[in-house]
Design a protein around this motif. Structure first.
Motif, PDB file in Angstrom:
ATOM      1  N   ARG A 101       9.634  -7.148  21.945  1.00  0.00           N
ATOM      2  CA  ARG A 101      10.784  -6.464  21.358  1.00  0.00           C
ATOM      3  C   ARG A 101      10.751  -4.997  21.783  1.00  0.00           C
ATOM      4  NH1 ARG A 101       9.731  -4.333  15.268  1.00  0.00           N
ATOM      5  NH2 ARG A 101       7.660  -3.513  15.598  1.00  0.00           N
ATOM      6  N   TYR A 151       3.217  -7.677  13.007  1.00  0.00           N
ATOM      7  CA  TYR A 151       4.687  -7.687  13.080  1.00  0.00           C
ATOM      8  C   TYR A 151       5.230  -7.110  14.387  1.00  0.00           C
ATOM      9  CZ  TYR A 151       4.837  -9.224   8.287  1.00  0.00           C
ATOM     10  OH  TYR A 151       4.679  -9.971   7.145  1.00  0.00           O
ATOM     11  N   GLU A 152       4.415  -7.071  15.416  1.00  0.00           N
ATOM     12  CA  GLU A 152       4.901  -6.572  16.700  1.00  0.00           C
ATOM     13  C   GLU A 152       5.678  -7.657  17.450  1.00  0.00           C
ATOM     14  OE1 GLU A 152       5.002  -3.625  17.581  1.00  0.00           O
ATOM     15  OE2 GLU A 152       3.173  -2.501  17.200  1.00  0.00           O
ATOM     16  N   ILE A 169       8.041  -9.565  16.203  1.00  0.00           N
ATOM     17  CA  ILE A 169       9.277  -9.953  15.517  1.00  0.00           C
ATOM     18  C   ILE A 169      10.398 -10.153  16.535  1.00  0.00           C
ATOM     19  CG2 ILE A 169      11.093  -9.129  13.967  1.00  0.00           C
ATOM     20  CD1 ILE A 169       9.065  -8.043  12.172  1.00  0.00           C
ATOM     21  N   CYS A 199       4.699 -15.272  16.381  1.00  0.00           N
ATOM     22  CA  CYS A 199       3.367 -15.897  16.428  1.00  0.00           C
ATOM     23  C   CYS A 199       3.194 -16.932  15.333  1.00  0.00           C
ATOM     24  CB  CYS A 199       2.269 -14.841  16.335  1.00  0.00           C
ATOM     25  SG  CYS A 199       2.122 -14.079  14.714  1.00  0.00           S
ATOM     26  N   GLN A 224       0.311 -20.403   8.094  1.00  0.00           N
ATOM     27  CA  GLN A 224       0.247 -20.831   9.487  1.00  0.00           C
ATOM     28  C   GLN A 224       0.852 -22.226   9.620  1.00  0.00           C
ATOM     29  OE1 GLN A 224      -0.821 -18.798  11.840  1.00  0.00           O
ATOM     30  NE2 GLN A 224      -1.734 -17.224  10.535  1.00  0.00           N
ATOM     31  N   ARG A 280      -8.652 -22.550  13.903  1.00  0.00           N
ATOM     32  CA  ARG A 280      -7.265 -22.652  14.326  1.00  0.00           C
ATOM     33  C   ARG A 280      -7.046 -23.867  15.208  1.00  0.00           C
ATOM     34  NH1 ARG A 280      -3.810 -18.400  14.021  1.00  0.00           N
ATOM     35  NH2 ARG A 280      -1.910 -18.554  15.213  1.00  0.00           N
ATOM     36  N   GLU A 329      -5.170 -22.148  20.332  1.00  0.00           N
ATOM     37  CA  GLU A 329      -3.881 -22.731  19.993  1.00  0.00           C
ATOM     38  C   GLU A 329      -3.157 -23.284  21.212  1.00  0.00           C
ATOM     39  OE1 GLU A 329      -1.266 -19.919  18.022  1.00  0.00           O
ATOM     40  OE2 GLU A 329       0.434 -20.975  18.899  1.00  0.00           O
ATOM     41  N   ARG A 338       2.295   1.983  13.798  1.00  0.00           N
ATOM     42  CA  ARG A 338       3.051   1.411  14.917  1.00  0.00           C
ATOM     43  C   ARG A 338       4.492   1.127  14.521  1.00  0.00           C
ATOM     44  NH1 ARG A 338      -0.984  -1.432  18.379  1.00  0.00           N
ATOM     45  NH2 ARG A 338       0.777  -2.556  19.241  1.00  0.00           N
ATOM     46  N   CYS A 339       4.679   0.676  13.290  1.00  0.00           N
ATOM     47  CA  CYS A 339       6.032   0.289  12.870  1.00  0.00           C
ATOM     48  C   CYS A 339       6.966   1.492  12.828  1.00  0.00           C
ATOM     49  CB  CYS A 339       6.003  -0.351  11.493  1.00  0.00           C
ATOM     50  SG  CYS A 339       4.927  -1.765  11.342  1.00  0.00           S
ATOM     51  N   SER A 372       7.528  -2.716   8.768  1.00  0.00           N
ATOM     52  CA  SER A 372       7.541  -4.141   8.442  1.00  0.00           C
ATOM     53  C   SER A 372       6.149  -4.703   8.177  1.00  0.00           C
ATOM     54  CB  SER A 372       8.241  -4.929   9.544  1.00  0.00           C
ATOM     55  OG  SER A 372       7.919  -4.404  10.799  1.00  0.00           O
ATOM     56  N   CYS A 373       5.106  -4.100   8.710  1.00  0.00           N
ATOM     57  CA  CYS A 373       3.775  -4.666   8.440  1.00  0.00           C
ATOM     58  C   CYS A 373       3.240  -4.174   7.098  1.00  0.00           C
ATOM     59  CB  CYS A 373       2.792  -4.367   9.561  1.00  0.00           C
ATOM     60  SG  CYS A 373       1.942  -2.790   9.437  1.00  0.00           S
TER      61      CYS A 373
END
Lengths: 127, 474
Positions: free
Chosen positions: A47, A66-67, A69, A80, B36, B45, B143, B379-380, B412-413
């Motif tokens: 994104r 949340y990277e 999204i 993910c 998950q 996982r 996965e 980061r957000c 968002s996180c």
């Protein structure tokens, strides 16, 4: 475009399904997350960060950062933690179009107009 | 109407699965909620669909999950995947979202087994595409059978960093370098627990063989590295670090970061559980008794979410918690509980012998993290270290004040990625321990949920749930 930084184990031949990615049809392996599927195809950008306006790639792949999204079937979701499904519509808005495109359609529907111009509150209604 | 069950278990890793199985085998009505798509948590996982090759690659640490998963499937516990709990109340009510539908559920007891996450440590350039957590790459291998290609650099500190390196070697991935930030001189505190660690020769041999395979593969293993920096314009191009007096630059397509693991504690903080600071490992965890009971009678914590000690220990602790919960529900007596717990506690002690030693060697030290002013912390919201330092200089003394002033932790996180480093940076500015600055408030929803989902929810009663959103819905 950045290099592909992941490849499949040579012995694994995943079953592919068709999805729409940013308006074009591509094949992604079923039975894995959208984020993993895209990484395997060399699509490492998830994104454009709405705050820094720079490209992001998935960071934690376990639902924390949340990277990853993306708009998946109309809802912003963590790629993910979302499994690939046939016919899925994935929009990453990485071409510079605005990320908050969730409820935006190209047509001006009534809902869109209302969204832009909220009705004034009636008297007696709590503000 | 909301559903009522005996026990809700949040999380389906080793702790969640063992707790669920133990309770369901006793005939209790158990629902296991997992965000998950597949059970197993992070360590196991994709265990149910793992290929023989993958089982072989990850070895017994991974394949032991097969037995746990099989037991869980047979136990009769109700498993709901892709279900995110977005609110937990101290009375045992939860709200969760699955398949674009939210609902409320109640239980006599809730066992929270949300596991651990990698400690996020901001470095310059860590927002560049191509910089990932080492755990992320591990997850991809389990996965999807994906493996890194191109120039791979591993950086950070901790046993899992070396473990990941050995796994990549086994997969014939070329590693350009390992940048180990573990200080060259171990801490004095590593000496007292060393003899106990020696009693677990199997464990020490495993560590030695990991180091040997790295050495045999001829991978440059730089130790005592500082100031790691990811460089690139649109994506990662190289990694720079200071190694002693020289500065090294390594071309890289993928940088895998790992700085140890910390409990995933957001749900406890949202529920209002009392949190405790683990000073040697520098993380917060819910304060619990030996069975995992938090300050709320109905809320229990199990596994690495309660305190980090690895997958094997998490399994035993999940079972111990289940025993106490079944005693609370009148299924077994206190005496029976103690008898059943005895072998578990013994196994737990045996598993834990090397732990204090390893913890002391890899314990995070504040001087290890030299945060650069220009580094993006949040980061957000794109908040830099400098922004936080300025807020502190302007008088902010609480993390929530800094959050309001800078927006760090508002994205968002919800502060998952910036919270721990935010505390470190702010505390260093005023020479305090990070725990003196409090914790970022965590409010529901724990996961972003579309408002229409909440609007469509059927709520049983509008009793005071101290939740503005739900209380004002009607």
């Amino acid at each position: 475009m950045p290099n592909s930084i992941f490849k499949y184990d040579s012995e694994i031949t995943p079953q592919m399904v068709k999805v729409m990615l940013d308006g074009r049809e591509i094949s992604l392996p079923a039975e894995m997350s959208v984020a993993a599927g895209l990484l395997g195809q060399g699509e490492i950008i998830s994104r454009i960060s709405p705050s820094s306006k720079r490209a992001c790639s998935p960071h934690c792949l376990m639902g924390v950062c949340y990277e990853c999204i993306m708009e998946i079937n109309g809802i912003n979701r963590q790629a993910c933690m979302t499994k690939v499904e046939e016919g899925m519509v994935i929009n990453r808005h990485i071409d510079g179009s605005d990320f908050n495109g969730k409820y935006e359609s190209t047509e001006k529907t009534e809902a869109n107009v209302n969204y832009e111009m909220p009705k004034p509150l009636k008297e007696g209604e709590p503000s | 109407m909301s559903r009522h069950v005996d026990v809700i278990v949040v999380g389906a890793g080793p702790a969640g699965l063992s707790a669920s199985s133990t309770l369901a085998e006793m005939g209790l009505d158990v629902v296991t909620l997992d965000e998950q798509p597949q059970l197993g948590g992070q360590i196991y996982r994709n265990i149910e669909k793992a290929s023989p090759k993958s089982l072989h690659l990850f070895g017994e640490d991974y394949s032991s999950g097969l037995m746990i998963a099989e037991r869980f499937r047979k136990s009769g516990a109700d498993y709901e995947n892709s279900t995110s709990v977005w609110q937990l109340d101290s009375d045992g009510t939860i709200c969760c979202s699955s398949r674009a539908h939210s609902r409320q559920m109640r239980a006599n007891h809730v066992i929270v087994a949300t596991g651990a996450m990698e400690r996020p440590v901001p470095i310059p350039g860590w927002t560049l595409p191509g910089v990932m957590g080492a755990g992320a790459v591990n997850n991809l291998t389990k996965e999807s059978g994906l493996k890194p290609s191109g120039n791979v650099v591993l950086a950070g500190s901790g046993p899992l960093l070396l473990l990941e390196a050995t796994l990549l070697i086994k997969k014939n991935v070329e590693i350009a370098a390992i940048l180990d930030t573990t200080p060259l001189i171990p801490r004095v505190s590593a000496v007292p627990p060393a003899p106990k660690a020696l009693m677990r020769t199997d464990f020490l041999l495993k560590g030695a063989s990991m180091l040997k395979s790295i050495k045999d593969a001829g991978i440059p293993h730089h130790r005592g590295v500082k100031d790691i920096c990811a460089i690139g314009t649109n994506c990662l191009e190289s990694v720079q670090a200071r190694c002693g007096k020289e500065t090294i630059t390594i071309p890289a397509d993928l940088l895998m970061l790992h700085f140890g693991v910390i409990p995933n504690s957001h749900i406890f903080r949202q529920a209002g559980c009392r949190m405790a600071w683990k000073a040697d490992q520098r993380y917060w965890h819910p304060a619990c008794d030996q069975w995992g009971r938090t300050n709320f009678e109905r809320i229990f914590a199990a596994g690495d979410g309660a305190m980090v000690s690895g997958g094997v220990s998490a399994r035993y602790r999940g079972e111990l918690t289940a025993l106490e919960v079944s005693r609370c529900l009148g299924i077994i007596s206190g005496h029976e509980r103690d008898a059943l717990a005895k072998p578990l506690k013994k196994a737990l002690r045996h598993d834990g012998w090397p732990r204090p030693f390893v913890d002391a060697i890899y314990a995070p030290r504040p001087e290890q993290f030299s945060f650069d002013d220009a580094t993006i912390l949040c980061r957000c919201e794109n908040v830099t270290v400098k922004d936080v330092r300025r807020a502190v200089r302007e008088g902010a003394r609480d993390l929530n004040e800094i959050k309001i002033m800078t927006r760090s932790g508002m994205g968002s996180c919800q502060g998952r990625m910036c919270g721990p480093a935010l505390a470190e940076i702010a505390a260093a500015e005023i020479s305090l321990s990070p725990d003196r600055l409090g914790l970022l408030n965590v409010r529901p929803p724990l996961r972003p949920v579309p408002l229409e989902e909440i609007a469509e929810m059927e709520l049983e009663t509008a009793k005071e749930s101290s939740n503005w959103l739900l209380d004002n819905k009607k």
